[in-house]
Scaffold this motif. Structure first.
Motif, PDB file in Angstrom:
ATOM      1  N   SER A  85       0.889  -1.416  -0.043  1.00  0.00           N
ATOM      2  CA  SER A  85       0.096  -0.004   0.123  1.00  0.00           C
ATOM      3  C   SER A  85       0.800   1.127  -0.001  1.00  0.00           C
ATOM      4  O   SER A  85       2.046   0.954   0.267  1.00  0.00           O
ATOM      5  N   MET A  86       0.168   2.479  -0.273  1.00  0.00           N
ATOM      6  CA  MET A  86       1.034   3.627  -0.296  1.00  0.00           C
ATOM      7  C   MET A  86       0.609   4.600   0.849  1.00  0.00           C
ATOM      8  O   MET A  86      -0.321   4.584   1.261  1.00  0.00           O
ATOM      9  N   ILE A  87       1.637   5.617   1.199  1.00  0.00           N
ATOM     10  CA  ILE A  87       1.406   6.701   1.867  1.00  0.00           C
ATOM     11  C   ILE A  87       1.706   7.965   0.949  1.00  0.00           C
ATOM     12  O   ILE A  87       2.604   7.848   0.452  1.00  0.00           O
ATOM     13  N   LYS A  88       0.494   8.714   0.822  1.00  0.00           N
ATOM     14  CA  LYS A  88       0.729   9.848   0.166  1.00  0.00           C
ATOM     15  C   LYS A  88       0.474  10.926   0.764  1.00  0.00           C
ATOM     16  O   LYS A  88      -0.351  11.313   1.747  1.00  0.00           O
ATOM     17  N   VAL A  89       1.367  11.826   0.522  1.00  0.00           N
ATOM     18  CA  VAL A  89       1.465  13.359   0.913  1.00  0.00           C
ATOM     19  C   VAL A  89       1.173  14.271  -0.080  1.00  0.00           C
ATOM     20  O   VAL A  89       1.916  14.373  -1.139  1.00  0.00           O
ATOM     21  N   GLU A  90       0.202  14.932   0.024  1.00  0.00           N
ATOM     22  CA  GLU A  90      -0.117  16.012  -1.061  1.00  0.00           C
ATOM     23  C   GLU A  90      -0.435  17.457  -0.445  1.00  0.00           C
ATOM     24  O   GLU A  90      -1.150  17.625   0.516  1.00  0.00           O
TER      25      GLU A  90
ATOM     26  N   GLN B 207       4.938  10.417  -2.474  1.00  0.00           N
ATOM     27  CA  GLN B 207       4.158   9.112  -2.285  1.00  0.00           C
ATOM     28  C   GLN B 207       5.217   8.012  -1.936  1.00  0.00           C
ATOM     29  O   GLN B 207       6.337   7.928  -2.536  1.00  0.00           O
ATOM     30  N   ILE B 208       5.107   7.100  -0.782  1.00  0.00           N
ATOM     31  CA  ILE B 208       6.125   6.037  -0.484  1.00  0.00           C
ATOM     32  C   ILE B 208       5.305   4.813  -0.474  1.00  0.00           C
ATOM     33  O   ILE B 208       4.063   4.809  -0.261  1.00  0.00           O
ATOM     34  N   ASP B 209       6.049   3.803  -0.604  1.00  0.00           N
ATOM     35  CA  ASP B 209       5.419   2.217  -0.404  1.00  0.00           C
ATOM     36  C   ASP B 209       5.581   1.998   1.130  1.00  0.00           C
ATOM     37  O   ASP B 209       6.629   2.167   1.595  1.00  0.00           O
ATOM     38  N   THR B 210       4.650   1.211   1.523  1.00  0.00           N
ATOM     39  CA  THR B 210       4.820   0.693   3.036  1.00  0.00           C
ATOM     40  C   THR B 210       5.828  -0.350   3.009  1.00  0.00           C
ATOM     41  O   THR B 210       6.033  -0.642   4.025  1.00  0.00           O
ATOM     42  N   ASN B 211       6.279  -0.921   1.856  1.00  0.00           N
ATOM     43  CA  ASN B 211       7.150  -2.009   2.066  1.00  0.00           C
ATOM     44  C   ASN B 211       8.695  -1.551   2.132  1.00  0.00           C
ATOM     45  O   ASN B 211       9.657  -2.376   2.203  1.00  0.00           O
ATOM     46  N   TRP B 212       8.827  -0.250   1.739  1.00  0.00           N
ATOM     47  CA  TRP B 212      10.182   0.293   1.338  1.00  0.00           C
ATOM     48  C   TRP B 212      11.084   0.031   2.916  1.00  0.00           C
ATOM     49  O   TRP B 212      10.207   0.463   4.045  1.00  0.00           O
ATOM     50  N   LYS B 213      12.143   0.514   2.853  1.00  0.00           N
ATOM     51  CA  LYS B 213      13.089   0.738   4.039  1.00  0.00           C
ATOM     52  C   LYS B 213      13.685   2.130   3.594  1.00  0.00           C
ATOM     53  O   LYS B 213      14.713   2.108   2.883  1.00  0.00           O
ATOM     54  N   LEU B 214      13.324   3.063   4.216  1.00  0.00           N
ATOM     55  CA  LEU B 214      13.564   4.619   3.620  1.00  0.00           C
ATOM     56  C   LEU B 214      14.537   5.165   4.663  1.00  0.00           C
ATOM     57  O   LEU B 214      14.184   5.297   6.034  1.00  0.00           O
ATOM     58  N   GLY B 215      15.828   5.664   4.306  1.00  0.00           N
ATOM     59  CA  GLY B 215      16.563   6.413   5.033  1.00  0.00           C
ATOM     60  C   GLY B 215      15.920   7.889   4.894  1.00  0.00           C
ATOM     61  O   GLY B 215      16.053   8.414   3.782  1.00  0.00           O
ATOM     62  N   PHE B 216      16.049   8.697   6.071  1.00  0.00           N
ATOM     63  CA  PHE B 216      15.410   9.999   5.789  1.00  0.00           C
ATOM     64  C   PHE B 216      16.667  10.901   6.396  1.00  0.00           C
ATOM     65  O   PHE B 216      17.210  11.083   7.511  1.00  0.00           O
TER      66      PHE B 216
ATOM     67  N   LYS C  24      -2.717  16.947   2.582  1.00  0.00           N
ATOM     68  CA  LYS C  24      -3.076  15.699   2.813  1.00  0.00           C
ATOM     69  C   LYS C  24      -2.169  14.744   3.121  1.00  0.00           C
ATOM     70  O   LYS C  24      -1.070  14.848   2.675  1.00  0.00           O
ATOM     71  N   ILE C  25      -2.308  13.811   4.101  1.00  0.00           N
ATOM     72  CA  ILE C  25      -1.500  12.773   4.554  1.00  0.00           C
ATOM     73  C   ILE C  25      -2.654  11.608   4.392  1.00  0.00           C
ATOM     74  O   ILE C  25      -3.247  11.438   5.278  1.00  0.00           O
ATOM     75  N   GLN C  26      -2.241  10.564   3.531  1.00  0.00           N
ATOM     76  CA  GLN C  26      -3.197   9.568   3.568  1.00  0.00           C
ATOM     77  C   GLN C  26      -2.242   8.190   3.704  1.00  0.00           C
ATOM     78  O   GLN C  26      -1.337   7.992   2.908  1.00  0.00           O
ATOM     79  N   SER C  27      -2.736   7.177   4.443  1.00  0.00           N
ATOM     80  CA  SER C  27      -2.034   6.089   4.874  1.00  0.00           C
ATOM     81  C   SER C  27      -3.005   4.978   5.387  1.00  0.00           C
ATOM     82  O   SER C  27      -4.184   5.177   5.983  1.00  0.00           O
ATOM     83  N   SER C  28      -2.868   3.896   4.946  1.00  0.00           N
ATOM     84  CA  SER C  28      -3.712   2.639   5.021  1.00  0.00           C
ATOM     85  C   SER C  28      -3.168   1.949   6.283  1.00  0.00           C
ATOM     86  O   SER C  28      -3.604   0.891   6.813  1.00  0.00           O
ATOM     87  N   VAL C  29      -2.083   2.343   6.696  1.00  0.00           N
ATOM     88  CA  VAL C  29      -1.334   1.669   7.890  1.00  0.00           C
ATOM     89  C   VAL C  29      -1.182   2.692   9.135  1.00  0.00           C
ATOM     90  O   VAL C  29      -0.930   3.771   8.721  1.00  0.00           O
TER      91      VAL C  29
END
Length: 492
Positions: A2-7, A27-36, A60-65
């Motif tokens: 699923s995706m996390i979307k920032v708009e 937008q980012i994928d919830t399976n990613w390993k992101l370095g910030f 908007k910040i949309q997330s299914s998790v």
């Protein structure tokens, strides 16, 4: 997946006059390993708090998790570790906690000890283990390496490499390279997402900056040439127009003048296009001005000698006796596990009353500049701080400006600074001090990557005599000329 979307995310603190984020979208994928990654004070922790719903914002910040945050706040650290972990992850079994702890090289008996008796590194590992046992959550991991020694960082990095679904705030380049597959970069004007580890992101970032600088130089040259050509065309047009007086064919001369003026207008339009194109460049350029240092030279080649030194707590040695000397121009790094006495040795060297065995010999008249690990005591204005420590205020603030401090920071109380900004205050103080020996205890805690590289270059350029503790492997490899390893006492 699923995706996390920032708009169109826009946010500023109520007391601030400028936006920290303005119309940010990605937008980012919830399976990613992101370095910030991003500069100190630019809003990394603020962004994590926005994801957690702690502030009001527009967009908007949309997330299914759901999101969860590390470090997890432990209200009562006197409780048993197992009880705290069960609070974090109530559906996990004891064997699952033990399995995760084994992956992190933590003994299972920590579960039945009070949490407050665990070392900082053990606390970090146990909380991470519990948080990752919560299925279906996206973890926001904020600076987990600041209490980890070099070996522990390698263990946690390998642990995270096997996990998915997290944003990791860290400035440790070596650590990031081994546990992330995407980089989320907080730039001057936007937030960008790229696939790959830190090294690949940095290479792309440097190529982009080099391209934009080349384009900028070319456009500046084009703009100057177009300005000169437009001025010449305008002058010629005026001269032709003036020649109409007394001319036999005023229509022809007027047509020629209008043609020259049209050419001048066309050149001006091209010039404006070049200026607009130029304005689109260099928005995210990260400049790091060169820092300077004026170390004192000691009259003898040997500055410090430790013979069979062991730091003691409650009458017991916490490390095996160690012997070493510090010679002129050496940069000595102390290595060892958390709790092995590295910071205590630096405090002992800087003149603090630390119980120890063995013999310490420090050259007569040696001037030492000390950067402590702890920043919690910092408060007041920068002007007050400079006066208290008898350093030149103008030089002190000029160094901070070179370390990416905005002038608006100069009016704030230091207690309101970010962790990285507080550490920069201590480093800037040290750079103002002329010393024979620089003693730095974990100077890079919380400090952003660009400033780390800036400090590395400073130490390479001026080669001060120094002894330091720092668990950033890339920094160690770039700076240290000698390594002293501290080991547990033989009776342990």
């Amino acid at each position: 997946m699923s995706m996390i979307k920032v708009e169109n995310l826009t946010f500023s603190y109520p007391s601030s006059y400028h936006n920290i984020f303005e119309n940010v979208s990605f937008q980012i994928d919830t399976n990613w390993k992101l370095g910030f990654v991003g500069r100190n004070g630019r809003g990394k922790t603020t962004f994590l708090n926005l994801l957690l719903g702690k502030h009001e914002y527009s967009g908007k910040i949309q997330s299914s998790v759901p999101f969860n945050y590390f470090p997890y706040p432990v209200a009562d650290s006197s409780r048993l570790t197992e009880d705290i972990l069960m609070e974090i992850c109530p559906f996990a079994e004891e064997w699952e906690f033990m399995r995760e702890l084994s992956y992190l090289d933590v003994a299972a008996d920590v579960l039945w000890r009070p949490f407050e008796t665990l070392s900082n590194g053990e606390q970090t590992k146990t909380l991470l283990a519990a948080l990752f046992l919560n299925d279906g959550q996206f973890l926001l991991i904020d600076e987990p390496t600041n209490h980890l020694d070099t070996n522990a960082r390698a263990i946690v990095s390998a642990y995270l490499q096997k996990k998915t679904g997290f944003i990791l705030v860290s400035h440790d380049r070596h650590f990031l390279d081994h546990c992330v597959d995407h980089i989320l970069s907080l730039n001057r004007t936007n937030i960008d997402v790229q696939s790959g580890n830190f090294s690949s992101w940095m290479a792309n970032f440097e190529r982009q900056q080099e391209f934009e600088h080349t384009q900028n130089d070319r456009l500046q040259k084009d703009i100057r040439q177009l300005q000169q050509a437009a001025r010449r065309s305008a002058v010629w047009s005026d001269r032709v127009e003036a020649s109409k007086v007394g001319a036999a064919d005023k229509g022809y001369v007027g047509h020629k003048a209008a043609k020259m003026m049209k050419r001048a207008k066309s050149l001006e339009a091209r010039q404006q296009q070049a200026i607009e194109h130029k304005a689109g460049l260099l928005k995210n350029t990260e400049t790091t001005e060169k820092l300077k240092l004026s170390p004192l030279r000691y009259h003898s080649n040997t500055l410090v000698s430790f013979s069979d030194i062991a730091v003691c707590y409650d009458g017991n040695a916490i490390c095996s006796p160690v012997s070493f000397t510090i010679h002129q121009g050496e940069r000595v790094v102390l290595e060892g596990k958390n709790g092995s006495g590295k910071s205590s040795l630096l405090k002992l060297l800087s003149g603090q009353p630390i119980a120890h065995t063995g013999t310490r010999s420090i050259g007569s008249g040696i001037v030492i500049s000390y950067v402590p690990q702890d920043t919690s005591h910092l408060c007041g204005t920068l002007s007050d701080f400079a006066a208290e420590h008898h350093i030149e205020e103008c030089l002190f603030k000029a160094i901070l400006r070179k370390m990416d401090f905005d002038r608006i920071q100069f009016e704030k109380d230091i207690s309101d600074f970010s962790g990285g900004q507080k550490k920069k205050v201590l480093i800037a103080k040290s750079l103002c001090e002329r010393a024979h020996l620089y003693v730095w205890d974990e100077p890079l805690n919380f400090i952003d990557i660009f400033s780390r590289i800036q400090i590395e270059q400073l130490l390479k350029d001026f080669s001060p005599t120094m002894i330091f503790v720092e668990h950033d492997r890339a920094f160690q490899q770039a700076i240290a000329t000698k390594t002293i390893r501290l080991t547990p006492p033989a009776n342990r």
